[in-house]
Design an enzyme around this catalytic site. Sequence first.
Site, PDB file in Angstrom:
ATOM      1  N   GLY A  56      26.117  23.203 -20.399  1.00  0.00           N
ATOM      2  CA  GLY A  56      26.903  22.609 -21.526  1.00  0.00           C
ATOM      3  C   GLY A  56      26.022  22.477 -22.728  1.00  0.00           C
ATOM      4  O   GLY A  56      26.663  22.487 -24.254  1.00  0.00           O
ATOM      5  N   ALA A  81      26.068  19.836 -18.642  1.00  0.00           N
ATOM      6  CA  ALA A  81      27.347  18.877 -18.197  1.00  0.00           C
ATOM      7  C   ALA A  81      26.634  17.985 -17.270  1.00  0.00           C
ATOM      8  O   ALA A  81      25.723  18.503 -16.501  1.00  0.00           O
ATOM      9  CB  ALA A  81      28.338  19.934 -17.743  1.00  0.00           C
ATOM     10  N   GLU A  92      23.857  27.462 -14.313  1.00  0.00           N
ATOM     11  CA  GLU A  92      25.101  27.220 -13.589  1.00  0.00           C
ATOM     12  C   GLU A  92      24.877  27.902 -12.281  1.00  0.00           C
ATOM     13  O   GLU A  92      25.219  27.352 -11.184  1.00  0.00           O
ATOM     14  CB  GLU A  92      26.126  27.329 -14.272  1.00  0.00           C
ATOM     15  CG  GLU A  92      26.514  26.513 -15.306  1.00  0.00           C
ATOM     16  CD  GLU A  92      26.197  26.806 -16.757  1.00  0.00           C
ATOM     17  OE1 GLU A  92      25.019  27.690 -16.810  1.00  0.00           O
ATOM     18  OE2 GLU A  92      26.410  26.167 -17.689  1.00  0.00           O
ATOM     19  N   GLU A 101      25.623  25.794 -24.454  1.00  0.00           N
ATOM     20  CA  GLU A 101      27.025  25.825 -24.978  1.00  0.00           C
ATOM     21  C   GLU A 101      27.204  25.091 -26.079  1.00  0.00           C
ATOM     22  O   GLU A 101      28.143  25.574 -27.065  1.00  0.00           O
ATOM     23  CB  GLU A 101      28.140  25.559 -23.721  1.00  0.00           C
ATOM     24  CG  GLU A 101      27.906  26.736 -22.709  1.00  0.00           C
ATOM     25  CD  GLU A 101      28.716  26.489 -21.522  1.00  0.00           C
ATOM     26  OE1 GLU A 101      28.454  25.353 -20.778  1.00  0.00           O
ATOM     27  OE2 GLU A 101      29.317  27.092 -20.933  1.00  0.00           O
TER      28      GLU A 101
HETATM   29  N1  CAA Z   1      23.349  15.900 -15.228  1.00  0.00           N
HETATM   30  C1  CAA Z   1      23.003  14.965 -14.802  1.00  0.00           C
HETATM   31  N2  CAA Z   1      21.879  14.158 -14.851  1.00  0.00           N
HETATM   32  C2  CAA Z   1      20.767  14.971 -15.260  1.00  0.00           C
HETATM   33  C3  CAA Z   1      21.206  16.388 -15.868  1.00  0.00           C
HETATM   34  C4  CAA Z   1      22.378  16.656 -15.708  1.00  0.00           C
HETATM   35  N3  CAA Z   1      22.750  18.087 -16.105  1.00  0.00           N
HETATM   36  N4  CAA Z   1      19.898  16.700 -16.056  1.00  0.00           N
HETATM   37  C5  CAA Z   1      18.798  15.759 -15.997  1.00  0.00           C
HETATM   38  N5  CAA Z   1      19.581  14.786 -15.249  1.00  0.00           N
HETATM   39  C6  CAA Z   1      18.811  13.378 -15.316  1.00  0.00           C
HETATM   40  C7  CAA Z   1      18.030  13.873 -13.572  1.00  0.00           C
HETATM   41  O1  CAA Z   1      18.969  13.778 -12.635  1.00  0.00           O
HETATM   42  C8  CAA Z   1      17.073  12.457 -13.842  1.00  0.00           C
HETATM   43  O2  CAA Z   1      17.810  11.411 -13.527  1.00  0.00           O
HETATM   44  P1  CAA Z   1      16.891  10.231 -12.452  1.00  0.00           P
HETATM   45  O3  CAA Z   1      15.737   9.767 -13.542  1.00  0.00           O
HETATM   46  O4  CAA Z   1      17.939   9.079 -12.558  1.00  0.00           O
HETATM   47  O5  CAA Z   1      16.468  10.865 -11.263  1.00  0.00           O
HETATM   48  C9  CAA Z   1      16.829  12.400 -15.447  1.00  0.00           C
HETATM   49  O6  CAA Z   1      17.885  12.980 -16.040  1.00  0.00           O
HETATM   50  C10 CAA Z   1      15.685  13.481 -15.746  1.00  0.00           C
HETATM   51  O7  CAA Z   1      15.606  14.698 -15.277  1.00  0.00           O
HETATM   52  P2  CAA Z   1      14.509  15.305 -14.491  1.00  0.00           P
HETATM   53  O8  CAA Z   1      13.864  14.301 -13.453  1.00  0.00           O
HETATM   54  O9  CAA Z   1      14.809  16.332 -13.439  1.00  0.00           O
HETATM   55  O10 CAA Z   1      13.521  15.680 -15.400  1.00  0.00           O
HETATM   56  P3  CAA Z   1      12.350  17.040 -15.112  1.00  0.00           P
HETATM   57  O11 CAA Z   1      11.564  16.967 -16.294  1.00  0.00           O
HETATM   58  O12 CAA Z   1      11.661  17.054 -13.700  1.00  0.00           O
HETATM   59  O13 CAA Z   1      13.555  18.403 -15.334  1.00  0.00           O
HETATM   60  C11 CAA Z   1      15.339  19.693 -16.201  1.00  0.00           C
HETATM   61  C12 CAA Z   1      14.193  18.701 -16.600  1.00  0.00           C
HETATM   62  C13 CAA Z   1      14.500  21.023 -16.071  1.00  0.00           C
HETATM   63  C14 CAA Z   1      16.140  19.641 -17.575  1.00  0.00           C
HETATM   64  C15 CAA Z   1      16.107  19.201 -15.075  1.00  0.00           C
HETATM   65  O14 CAA Z   1      16.547  17.909 -15.324  1.00  0.00           O
HETATM   66  C16 CAA Z   1      17.281  20.127 -14.714  1.00  0.00           C
HETATM   67  O15 CAA Z   1      17.165  21.145 -14.299  1.00  0.00           O
HETATM   68  N6  CAA Z   1      18.663  19.366 -15.296  1.00  0.00           N
HETATM   69  C17 CAA Z   1      19.877  19.975 -14.892  1.00  0.00           C
HETATM   70  C18 CAA Z   1      20.033  21.199 -15.879  1.00  0.00           C
HETATM   71  C19 CAA Z   1      21.263  21.707 -15.549  1.00  0.00           C
HETATM   72  O16 CAA Z   1      21.364  22.287 -14.401  1.00  0.00           O
HETATM   73  N7  CAA Z   1      22.139  22.006 -16.196  1.00  0.00           N
HETATM   74  C20 CAA Z   1      23.444  22.681 -16.136  1.00  0.00           C
HETATM   75  C21 CAA Z   1      24.383  21.893 -15.637  1.00  0.00           C
HETATM   76  S1  CAA Z   1      26.059  22.671 -15.227  1.00  0.00           S
HETATM   77  C22 CAA Z   1      27.046  22.947 -16.623  1.00  0.00           C
HETATM   78  O17 CAA Z   1      26.530  22.524 -17.614  1.00  0.00           O
HETATM   79  C23 CAA Z   1      28.325  23.490 -16.240  1.00  0.00           C
HETATM   80  C24 CAA Z   1      28.934  23.898 -17.503  1.00  0.00           C
HETATM   81  O18 CAA Z   1      28.708  24.955 -18.344  1.00  0.00           O
HETATM   82  C25 CAA Z   1      30.259  23.014 -18.029  1.00  0.00           C
END
Ligand code: CAA
Length: 260
Positions: free
Chosen positions: A111, A66, A134, A114
Amino acid sequence: MQFTNILLEIESRIATVTFNRPKALNALNQETLLEALACFRELKNNDEVQVVILTGSGTKAFVAGADIAFMRELTPLTARNFAFLGQKVMNTIEGLGKPVIAAVNGFALGGGCELAIACDMRLASDNAKFGQPEVNLGVIPGFAGTQRLPRIIGKGRASELIFTGDMIDAAEAYRIGLVNRVVPQDQLLLACQAIAARIISRGPVAVRLSKEAITNGMEMDLARACAYEADQFALCFASPDQKEGMEAFLEKRTPRFQGK
Ligand code: CAA
């Protein structure tokens, strides 16, 4: 249908739905979830489509979860509505009446994981990574991950993934039964299309009723689920495809199913 964050292609009775927000690694914001809902509702009613493949654009991510930037400002009430919306998307995939295959081509986190587990099966590219991170953000899975993941990989393994927030690679996902198969990235869509083509060559009514029997039966106790299966089995006998399938076998020829 045209969407901003989703690409939809239909060819040879296979619909390929691509989550397409590469700048955010295809993360699910509200707009994308609303589009996904509209897209899946359209596919449910489109008789031309027999199998759906879900994937993410690019080679890095399936769906990285998400959208965290979107979620940051949510209140308890808007967060609950956001979770309900995500859950509605997942439930629509389960209730689509046709098989949905996840082509997991990179990160499937939160998400995104999921979404993958709401599909009937998952194929992963060798660079795929799965996780429910999360707890790193101070929240819990909200798109039914706490419910579907234990049903697929068991309570202990699901608890470990959800409590630690750790990621696992494709090989480990295969080992614990989270994915059906791991293939090189450039062969992922071809492998999904090959399974889709095999499914399409079978009786569409029987495929549909078996999806319903598996999905709905898993939510029932065994006795009720078996009774439900018997009803679905009986329903097959209302379809010309049952007559054709059995006649073709006895006449030693390939069946010509009409999907009726
Ligand atoms: N939401 C919003 N933006 C996201 C994102 C997310 N879930 N995942 C990645 N992005 C964005 C980053 O912010 C980044 O944007 P910018 O270039 O503008 O800075 C871009 O995508 C590229 O990401 P990274 O620079 O972080 O890339 P990386 O290779 O260094 O890392 C990754 C990749 C490990 C996937 C890392 O992006 C990450 O940890 N993302 C978040 C994953 C996460 O926590 N997901 C769970 C969300 S909570 C949820 O889903 C709740 C639910 O059940 C409803």
